[in-house]
Write an enzyme that holds these catalytic residues in place. Structure first.
Site, mmCIF file in Angstrom:
data_model
loop_
_atom_site.group_PDB
_atom_site.id
_atom_site.type_symbol
_atom_site.label_atom_id
_atom_site.label_comp_id
_atom_site.label_asym_id
_atom_site.label_seq_id
_atom_site.Cartn_x
_atom_site.Cartn_y
_atom_site.Cartn_z
ATOM 1 N N ASP A 4 0.875 -1.159 0.000
ATOM 2 C CA ASP A 4 0.000 0.000 0.000
ATOM 3 C C ASP A 4 0.924 1.223 0.000
ATOM 4 O O ASP A 4 2.064 1.139 0.468
ATOM 5 C CB ASP A 4 -0.877 -0.036 1.257
ATOM 6 C CG ASP A 4 -1.675 1.231 1.431
ATOM 7 O OD1 ASP A 4 -2.431 1.593 0.513
ATOM 8 O OD2 ASP A 4 -1.526 1.871 2.491
ATOM 9 N N ASP A 6 0.057 4.993 0.951
ATOM 10 C CA ASP A 6 -0.103 5.952 2.050
ATOM 11 C C ASP A 6 -0.240 5.244 3.389
ATOM 12 O O ASP A 6 -1.103 4.386 3.566
ATOM 13 C CB ASP A 6 -1.323 6.833 1.796
ATOM 14 C CG ASP A 6 -1.225 7.565 0.459
ATOM 15 O OD1 ASP A 6 -0.166 8.137 0.191
ATOM 16 O OD2 ASP A 6 -2.210 7.535 -0.308
ATOM 17 N N CYS A 81 -6.348 2.785 -7.982
ATOM 18 C CA CYS A 81 -7.791 2.918 -8.196
ATOM 19 C C CYS A 81 -8.180 4.375 -7.989
ATOM 20 O O CYS A 81 -8.036 4.900 -6.882
ATOM 21 C CB CYS A 81 -8.576 2.031 -7.233
ATOM 22 S SG CYS A 81 -10.367 2.315 -7.351
ATOM 23 N N ARG A 92 -11.056 -1.100 -6.383
ATOM 24 C CA ARG A 92 -10.839 -0.419 -5.107
ATOM 25 C C ARG A 92 -10.744 -1.419 -3.958
ATOM 26 O O ARG A 92 -11.637 -2.233 -3.741
ATOM 27 C CB ARG A 92 -11.987 0.564 -4.855
ATOM 28 C CG ARG A 92 -11.827 1.354 -3.591
ATOM 29 C CD ARG A 92 -12.975 2.356 -3.421
ATOM 30 N NE ARG A 92 -12.882 2.973 -2.118
ATOM 31 C CZ ARG A 92 -12.010 3.905 -1.773
ATOM 32 N NH1 ARG A 92 -11.163 4.356 -2.667
ATOM 33 N NH2 ARG A 92 -11.973 4.386 -0.558
#
Length: 179
Positions: A4, A6, A81, A92
């Site tokens: 991922d 962030d 996404c 998403r």
């Protein structure tokens, strides 16, 4: 291995479209460099609903990604996404689309892929895609997400080491919530 963006690789600045605000999390460079040194492909899977919300542009998302690569080195794939939560897309997170797309572009089987993230949606996307997940909790991670995670690590380097220690598998059966 998929990350991922962030809150996992970089400090989470909500709806960040400014490359100058990108700050790697402690140990991110070393963790990703370790994987590269072992010849393990790395990629990023990231929800960026700020695009759907009109808070940033796809061009800004790409610029932030370039800054991340300037600080942490190149990633084999960026699967992003741009949709909002209400759009009902299949990419998403927690849907599996980003993970499956990233695996396809890296030529990796989802069943031999690990997703490292900081929230439950990252773990759910990994599970839905048939990959394994490692959660690195942050202050925004909900207690229920930590409790439901198949495995957790206190920081990114520990998560990478944990992922490297997992035996390869293709059709493992979950036992006690873990694969």
């Amino acid at each position: 291995m998929l990350f991922d963006r962030d809150g996992t690789l970089i400090v989470d600045v909500p709806y960040n479209g400014d490359p100058e605000r990108v700050v790697p999390l402690p140990g991110a460079g070393e963790a990703v460099a370790l994987l590269r040194s072992l010849g393990i492909p790395v990629g990023v899977v990231s929800n960026q609903s700020g695009v759907a919300r009109g808070l940033l542009t796809k061009r800004q998302v790409v610029a932030v990604g370039r800054r991340v690569e300037g600080l942490l080195g190149p990633f084999g794939v960026w699967a992003v996404c741009p949709h909002g939560p209400e759009d009902g897309c299949g990419c998403r997170k927690p849907a599996p689309g980003l993970v499956l797309a990233a695996c396809a572009r890296l030529g990796a089987r989802p069943s031999r892929t690990v997703v490292i993230g900081d929230i439950g949606a990252d773990m759910a996307a990994a599970r839905a895609a048939g990959a394994r997940g490692v959660l690195v909790p942050t202050p925004v991670t909900l207690p229920g997400e930590v409790a439901a995670a198949p495995r957790t690590a206190p920081d990114l380097m520990s998560a990478v080491r944990l992922a490297l220690a997992l035996p390869p598998w293709d059709h493992a059966v979950e036992r006690d919530g873990a694969r």
